[in-house]
Design a protein around this motif. Structure first.
Motif, PDB file in Angstrom:
ATOM      1  N   SER A 134      -8.607  13.572   5.660  1.00  0.00           N
ATOM      2  CA  SER A 134      -9.374  12.639   4.853  1.00  0.00           C
ATOM      3  C   SER A 134      -8.459  11.665   4.129  1.00  0.00           C
ATOM      4  CB  SER A 134     -10.227  13.414   3.839  1.00  0.00           C
ATOM      5  OG  SER A 134     -11.113  12.556   3.159  1.00  0.00           O
ATOM      6  N   CYS A 135      -7.301  12.152   3.683  1.00  0.00           N
ATOM      7  CA  CYS A 135      -6.342  11.275   2.988  1.00  0.00           C
ATOM      8  C   CYS A 135      -5.794  10.196   3.918  1.00  0.00           C
ATOM      9  CB  CYS A 135      -5.184  12.104   2.434  1.00  0.00           C
ATOM     10  SG  CYS A 135      -5.610  13.099   0.985  1.00  0.00           S
ATOM     11  N   ILE A 136      -5.531  10.553   5.164  1.00  0.00           N
ATOM     12  CA  ILE A 136      -5.042   9.562   6.132  1.00  0.00           C
ATOM     13  C   ILE A 136      -6.091   8.465   6.329  1.00  0.00           C
ATOM     14  CG2 ILE A 136      -4.421   9.189   8.552  1.00  0.00           C
ATOM     15  CD1 ILE A 136      -3.153  11.994   8.510  1.00  0.00           C
ATOM     16  N   GLY A 137      -7.348   8.887   6.485  1.00  0.00           N
ATOM     17  CA  GLY A 137      -8.427   7.912   6.607  1.00  0.00           C
ATOM     18  C   GLY A 137      -8.576   7.075   5.346  1.00  0.00           C
ATOM     19  N   GLN A 138      -8.436   7.712   4.200  1.00  0.00           N
ATOM     20  CA  GLN A 138      -8.515   7.011   2.927  1.00  0.00           C
ATOM     21  C   GLN A 138      -7.425   5.950   2.831  1.00  0.00           C
ATOM     22  OE1 GLN A 138      -8.554   9.508  -0.699  1.00  0.00           O
ATOM     23  NE2 GLN A 138      -6.869   8.233  -1.441  1.00  0.00           N
ATOM     24  N   PHE A 182      -0.652  16.423  -1.778  1.00  0.00           N
ATOM     25  CA  PHE A 182      -0.784  16.191  -0.334  1.00  0.00           C
ATOM     26  C   PHE A 182      -1.344  14.800  -0.020  1.00  0.00           C
ATOM     27  CE2 PHE A 182      -0.544  20.868   0.044  1.00  0.00           C
ATOM     28  CZ  PHE A 182       0.365  20.950   1.099  1.00  0.00           C
ATOM     29  N   MET A 183      -1.820  14.108  -1.054  1.00  0.00           N
ATOM     30  CA  MET A 183      -2.327  12.760  -0.815  1.00  0.00           C
ATOM     31  C   MET A 183      -1.246  11.812  -0.323  1.00  0.00           C
ATOM     32  SD  MET A 183      -5.209  11.772  -3.615  1.00  0.00           S
ATOM     33  CE  MET A 183      -5.259  10.153  -2.865  1.00  0.00           C
ATOM     34  N   VAL A 184       0.014  12.189  -0.531  1.00  0.00           N
ATOM     35  CA  VAL A 184       1.108  11.336  -0.059  1.00  0.00           C
ATOM     36  C   VAL A 184       1.022  11.131   1.448  1.00  0.00           C
ATOM     37  CG1 VAL A 184       2.782  13.179   0.374  1.00  0.00           C
ATOM     38  CG2 VAL A 184       3.582  10.894  -0.331  1.00  0.00           C
ATOM     39  N   ILE A 185       0.334  12.037   2.132  1.00  0.00           N
ATOM     40  CA  ILE A 185       0.231  11.922   3.591  1.00  0.00           C
ATOM     41  C   ILE A 185      -0.602  10.705   3.996  1.00  0.00           C
ATOM     42  CG2 ILE A 185      -1.877  13.268   4.006  1.00  0.00           C
ATOM     43  CD1 ILE A 185      -0.291  14.662   6.293  1.00  0.00           C
ATOM     44  N   GLN A 186      -1.346  10.119   3.038  1.00  0.00           N
ATOM     45  CA  GLN A 186      -2.109   8.926   3.388  1.00  0.00           C
ATOM     46  C   GLN A 186      -1.185   7.771   3.760  1.00  0.00           C
ATOM     47  OE1 GLN A 186      -4.571   7.426   0.222  1.00  0.00           O
ATOM     48  NE2 GLN A 186      -2.913   7.404  -1.266  1.00  0.00           N
ATOM     49  N   MET A 195       0.810  -1.208   0.000  1.00  0.00           N
ATOM     50  CA  MET A 195       0.000   0.000   0.000  1.00  0.00           C
ATOM     51  C   MET A 195       0.848   1.265   0.000  1.00  0.00           C
ATOM     52  SD  MET A 195      -3.089  -0.659  -0.397  1.00  0.00           S
ATOM     53  CE  MET A 195      -3.624  -2.296  -0.868  1.00  0.00           C
ATOM     54  N   VAL A 196       1.971   1.215   0.695  1.00  0.00           N
ATOM     55  CA  VAL A 196       2.878   2.368   0.665  1.00  0.00           C
ATOM     56  C   VAL A 196       3.420   2.536  -0.751  1.00  0.00           C
ATOM     57  CG1 VAL A 196       5.072   3.284   1.474  1.00  0.00           C
ATOM     58  CG2 VAL A 196       3.484   2.253   3.104  1.00  0.00           C
ATOM     59  N   GLY A 197       3.794   1.419  -1.382  1.00  0.00           N
ATOM     60  CA  GLY A 197       4.249   1.495  -2.765  1.00  0.00           C
ATOM     61  C   GLY A 197       3.166   2.025  -3.680  1.00  0.00           C
ATOM     62  N   GLY A 198       1.940   1.537  -3.470  1.00  0.00           N
ATOM     63  CA  GLY A 198       0.827   2.035  -4.260  1.00  0.00           C
ATOM     64  C   GLY A 198       0.587   3.514  -4.038  1.00  0.00           C
ATOM     65  N   ASN A 199       0.780   3.957  -2.799  1.00  0.00           N
ATOM     66  CA  ASN A 199       0.607   5.368  -2.477  1.00  0.00           C
ATOM     67  C   ASN A 199       1.645   6.225  -3.192  1.00  0.00           C
ATOM     68  OD1 ASN A 199      -0.696   7.458  -0.561  1.00  0.00           O
ATOM     69  ND2 ASN A 199       1.484   7.724  -0.197  1.00  0.00           N
ATOM     70  N   VAL A 200       2.877   5.729  -3.249  1.00  0.00           N
ATOM     71  CA  VAL A 200       3.936   6.458  -3.962  1.00  0.00           C
ATOM     72  C   VAL A 200       3.578   6.571  -5.442  1.00  0.00           C
ATOM     73  CG1 VAL A 200       6.350   6.415  -4.682  1.00  0.00           C
ATOM     74  CG2 VAL A 200       5.736   5.826  -2.330  1.00  0.00           C
ATOM     75  N   LEU A 233       0.840   7.875   6.044  1.00  0.00           N
ATOM     76  CA  LEU A 233       0.818   7.823   7.511  1.00  0.00           C
ATOM     77  C   LEU A 233      -0.286   6.881   7.993  1.00  0.00           C
ATOM     78  CD1 LEU A 233       1.333  11.592   8.452  1.00  0.00           C
ATOM     79  CD2 LEU A 233       3.035   9.754   8.376  1.00  0.00           C
ATOM     80  N   GLY A 234      -1.424   6.939   7.320  1.00  0.00           N
ATOM     81  CA  GLY A 234      -2.503   6.015   7.667  1.00  0.00           C
ATOM     82  C   GLY A 234      -2.111   4.580   7.394  1.00  0.00           C
ATOM     83  N   MET A 235      -1.452   4.348   6.264  1.00  0.00           N
ATOM     84  CA  MET A 235      -1.027   2.990   5.920  1.00  0.00           C
ATOM     85  C   MET A 235      -0.005   2.451   6.917  1.00  0.00           C
ATOM     86  SD  MET A 235      -0.678   3.551   1.814  1.00  0.00           S
ATOM     87  CE  MET A 235      -2.109   3.935   0.803  1.00  0.00           C
TER      88      MET A 235
END
Length: 446
Positions: A330-334, A275-279, A156-161, A281-283
């Motif tokens: 919202s991105c962290i929750g996402q 800023f979506m990269v901050i998600q 998921m971190v890779g997918g987020n990148v 943190l949620g992952m």
């Protein structure tokens, strides 16, 4: 990559390679969720009503291939493994058809609609094969449930990148390559991303290994379907994941409209998407949250944070200093809600084997992941298009007050409401999550 036979833990190289798979998939495919609606209406030249209908019809038709890919994977047996070969076989076709989807030939009328439909479906079919392999390989990378959560976190971190690169740099690259010609810009940008994705998927293929390849058995189609019988945790998870992808697609596909017409600057979309990269943190918080709460509670936390972020953005209005922090919440929750189903699907595969004696990892994970993504994307692309059309949206024009209200509705409120609906099925998952240890012990003794 090899699995430690005692602990079930995998090498760092394997974890990073698994991260590459989703990173490459998102690098290309997130462009569809984030920009295809805008591309079709404001670049390719289709009306918003035609676009909405096209996205729904093609995506729902395309979603049918998810269980078919599941059957194909379940019937695959090669020296490379069951799921891993598809990273090699599909990497180049995936890149080519994604490029064609965002390339604009000199067509008009029905021919233009037909071209859009064919290329979109072809790209989606190939992506489903890759997505199915990414998810179905997880149960075969490790027998350790906790290690699967770790591997899924890397994924998921890779997918987020990959998603971050796609959503942050797509529009700037379109402007750079196109020099004012968005049709050329989108085509060149997809070609650039496509080469990168194909190369990195090949690297992932080289580094990953599936355990117990020699024990893989081809499963009759009827047995794959039987694996669903009584598999209530899988059904619950599919429902929640489908709802999530509907909300996410609405949220992502309307960012550019909100920035261009409500905030007055399309360029802000790249910044906000960045800023979506901050998600991540949620992952990264998932292993901690799961350890101290539970898997279903962790996913509910993700939904709640996404909802709160959207409510906050409504009160922020056009004030970016307030809007951006709520977007980040919202991105962290996402990030949390997006990641959890992929880790939990492995548990439902185990449950299905325990319940029916059939281990249909390809079929179950294909529907639980690729089908949900694609059906959710189709529905999530159709809903905002229809709502915006009903409110009087006109592409590339000064919007009326009613049209602006429609854009605000689809960007702010629809995702929040649908995220809230996603909490409901997860409330029923706890009963089955409590059986996981019993299931694993029974399978280990069988």
């Amino acid at each position: 990559m090899s699995e430690d036979k005692v602990t079930g833990k995998t090498e760092l190289r394997g974890r990073l390679s698994y991260a590459l798979t989703d990173g490459c998939g998102n690098l290309l495919y997130c462009i569809i969720g984030s920009f295809l609606l805008y591309f079709y209406t404001d670049v390719f030249g289709l009306s918003v009503a035609v676009t909405g209908t096209l996205l729904l019809a093609t995506r729902l038709l395309d979603a049918i291939d998810a269980p078919l890919w599941g059957f194909i994977v379940d019937h695959t047996k090669t020296k490379y493994g069951q799921s891993r070969p598809y990273f090699l076989w599909l990497c180049v076709p995936f890149a080519v058809f994604m490029w064609l989807t965002f390339t604009t030939p000199d067509l008009s009328g029905t021919a233009k609609v037909a071209y859009a439909a064919v290329t979109y479906i072809a790209a989606g079919v190939i992506y489903t094969g890759i997505q199915t392999a990414i998810t179905s390989i997880l149960p075969n990378l490790s027998h350790n449930s906790e290690e699967r959560v770790v591997l899924n976190t890397f994924r998921m971190v890779g997918g987020n990148v990959g998603a971050f690169i796609c959503m942050t740099f797509t529009l700037p690259l379109v402007a750079y390559f196109g020099g004012g010609n968005d049709q050329l810009g989108f085509s060149m940008t997809l070609a650039f991303f496509g080469v990168i994705a194909a190369v990195l998927l090949f690297v992932a293929f080289r580094n990953l290994r599936e355990v117990n390849v020699e024990k893989i058995k081809r499963i009759p189609i009827k047995d794959s379907i039987r694996a669903i019988k009584g598999n209530w945790p899988w059904m619950i998870l599919v429902a929640a994941n489908l709802i999530f992808w509907i909300a996410l697609t609405i949220r992502q596909s309307t960012v550019v409209y909100y920035c261009q017409y409500v905030l007055g600057d399309k360029g802000i979309a790249a910044m906000i998407n960045g800023f979506m990269v901050i998600q991540v943190l949620g992952m990264l918080s998932i292993p901690f949250l799961v350890r101290h709460t539970s898997k279903h509670t962790t996913m509910i936390i993700g939904f709640v944070l996404a909802i709160l972020g959207h409510i906050g953005m409504y009160f922020a209005g056009a004030d970016l200093s307030v809007l951006v922090p709520f977007w980040c919440i919202s991105c962290i929750g996402q990030g949390i809600a997006c990641s959890m189903p992929f880790a939990m699907l492995s548990d439902t595969v185990d449950y299905g084997e325990w319940k029916t004696g059939i281990r249909a990892s390809g079929f179950l994970t294909a529907i639980g992941s690729a089908f949900c993504i694609k059906a959710g994307s189709g529905i999530g692309g159709f809903i905002p298009a229809m709502v915006m059309d009903a409110f009087g949206y006109v592409p590339n024009a000064v919007q009326s007050a009613t049209a602006l209200m429609g854009i605000q509705v689809v960007f702010i409120w629809l995702p929040a409401i649908i995220f809230a609906v996603g909490i409901i099925p997860m409330l029923f998952y706890s009963h089955y999550e409590a059986k996981e240890e019993e299931v694993l012990n029974a399978l280990a003794q069988s």
